[in-house]
Scaffold this motif. Structure first.
Motif, mmCIF file in Angstrom:
data_model
loop_
_atom_site.group_PDB
_atom_site.id
_atom_site.type_symbol
_atom_site.label_atom_id
_atom_site.label_comp_id
_atom_site.label_asym_id
_atom_site.label_seq_id
_atom_site.Cartn_x
_atom_site.Cartn_y
_atom_site.Cartn_z
ATOM 1 N N LEU A 33 77.868 -14.740 -31.916
ATOM 2 C CA LEU A 33 78.121 -14.010 -33.159
ATOM 3 C C LEU A 33 79.034 -12.800 -32.969
ATOM 4 O O LEU A 33 79.303 -12.067 -33.915
ATOM 5 C CB LEU A 33 76.799 -13.534 -33.768
ATOM 6 C CG LEU A 33 75.815 -14.634 -34.175
ATOM 7 C CD1 LEU A 33 74.535 -14.012 -34.697
ATOM 8 C CD2 LEU A 33 76.425 -15.550 -35.225
ATOM 9 N N TRP A 41 71.871 -14.474 -43.783
ATOM 10 C CA TRP A 41 70.677 -13.804 -43.298
ATOM 11 C C TRP A 41 69.661 -13.760 -44.430
ATOM 12 O O TRP A 41 69.942 -13.215 -45.494
ATOM 13 C CB TRP A 41 70.994 -12.378 -42.841
ATOM 14 C CG TRP A 41 71.935 -12.284 -41.684
ATOM 15 C CD1 TRP A 41 73.249 -11.921 -41.717
ATOM 16 C CD2 TRP A 41 71.636 -12.552 -40.313
ATOM 17 N NE1 TRP A 41 73.788 -11.938 -40.455
ATOM 18 C CE2 TRP A 41 72.823 -12.326 -39.568
ATOM 19 C CE3 TRP A 41 70.490 -12.969 -39.630
ATOM 20 C CZ2 TRP A 41 72.899 -12.491 -38.190
ATOM 21 C CZ3 TRP A 41 70.552 -13.126 -38.255
ATOM 22 C CH2 TRP A 41 71.735 -12.896 -37.547
ATOM 23 N N ILE A 66 77.648 -17.558 -42.389
ATOM 24 C CA ILE A 66 76.227 -17.574 -42.085
ATOM 25 C C ILE A 66 75.475 -16.802 -43.159
ATOM 26 O O ILE A 66 76.070 -16.025 -43.922
ATOM 27 C CB ILE A 66 75.919 -16.968 -40.702
ATOM 28 C CG1 ILE A 66 76.366 -15.506 -40.638
ATOM 29 C CG2 ILE A 66 76.561 -17.790 -39.598
ATOM 30 C CD1 ILE A 66 76.011 -14.807 -39.334
ATOM 31 N N VAL A 120 70.906 -8.101 -33.050
ATOM 32 C CA VAL A 120 70.824 -9.553 -33.194
ATOM 33 C C VAL A 120 70.081 -10.075 -31.977
ATOM 34 O O VAL A 120 70.504 -9.839 -30.840
ATOM 35 C CB VAL A 120 72.229 -10.187 -33.274
ATOM 36 C CG1 VAL A 120 72.113 -11.702 -33.380
ATOM 37 C CG2 VAL A 120 72.990 -9.630 -34.467
ATOM 38 N N LEU A 154 68.559 -16.101 -39.462
ATOM 39 C CA LEU A 154 69.897 -16.651 -39.654
ATOM 40 C C LEU A 154 69.831 -18.114 -40.072
ATOM 41 O O LEU A 154 69.066 -18.904 -39.513
ATOM 42 C CB LEU A 154 70.716 -16.511 -38.372
ATOM 43 C CG LEU A 154 72.161 -17.019 -38.405
ATOM 44 C CD1 LEU A 154 73.028 -16.189 -37.471
ATOM 45 C CD2 LEU A 154 72.252 -18.487 -37.973
#
Length: 209
Positions: free
Chosen positions: A9, A90, A88, A51, A78
């Protein structure tokens, strides 16, 4: 099943709901397993997140509460959005809210080739598509093939495009260069075992749409 790691990421992301910019950076200590996210660094906004890997291999966004935070962010999981390359989501099970992040891919005068994995029986294929979704070609490879050797195997399928400047992009929107030459496809594509069916996380995400 597709497996995304925190390290995949790294880079800059734009939140579509707010237009906020997030910069995901690797930790200075290579032994640490999390990444730091800084929201709008150009504006001096120091709201930070981590993360990290969560239960059952899920990737989570953990807010770090500092004195300049609003305190409204919660732990989020995620989910991949396969409808758009490099996107993506969240999702917070606590609040029911979501954030949509788009990878900030910047390539000009370039034909972008989106790479995705595909498995059928015992065969592993590297699928090449235009950003419109049109299929360019498929090539059968071993998941452990490194990026340098994979490019050589892709040449026959890409022959109609070889006169153009090409940019190869991973499922998360990462632009692949010679710096990735020794990385295996399984790492680049973010998968341990590619299956023809959609991942479980995508099916779960659809329940919230």
């Amino acid at each position: 099943m597709t497996q995304i790691t925190p390290m995949s990421l790294r880079g800059e992301w734009k939140e579509l709901e707010t237009s906020n910019i997030y910069t995901v950076t690797a930790p200075d200590d290579p032994l640490l397993s999390f990444l730091t996210v800084v929201n709008n660094p150009a504006k001096g906004d120091r709201r930070e997140y981590e993360v990290k890997s969560g239960p059952e291999g899920q990737i989570q966004l953990q807010p770090l509460f500092h004195k300049d935070t609003t305190g409204t962010d919660t732990l989020s999981d995620l989910f991949l959005d396969y409808s758009v390359p490099g996107r993506i989501i969240w999702y917070s099970y606590t609040t029911g809210k979501h954030k949509t992040w788009q990878y900030m891919l910047q390539v000009w005068n370039t034909t972008v080739v989106q790479l995705t994995p595909e498995a059928e029986d015992a065969a592993f294929r590297l699928v090449m598509r235009k950003l419109t979704g049109d299929l360019i070609a498929k090539v059968t490879v071993e998941p452990g093939t490194n990026w340098r050797d994979a490019r050589k195997l892709m040449v026959p399928g890409l022959r109609p495009l070889l006169s153009k400047k090409l940019a190869f992009v991973s499922p998360l929107g990462e632009v692949l260069t010679q710096a990735h030459d020794q990385r295996p496809l399984s790492d680049i594509l973010g998968c341990e075992v590619a299956e023809p069916s959609e991942p479980r996380v995508v099916e779960e995400w659809r329940r919230f749409q």
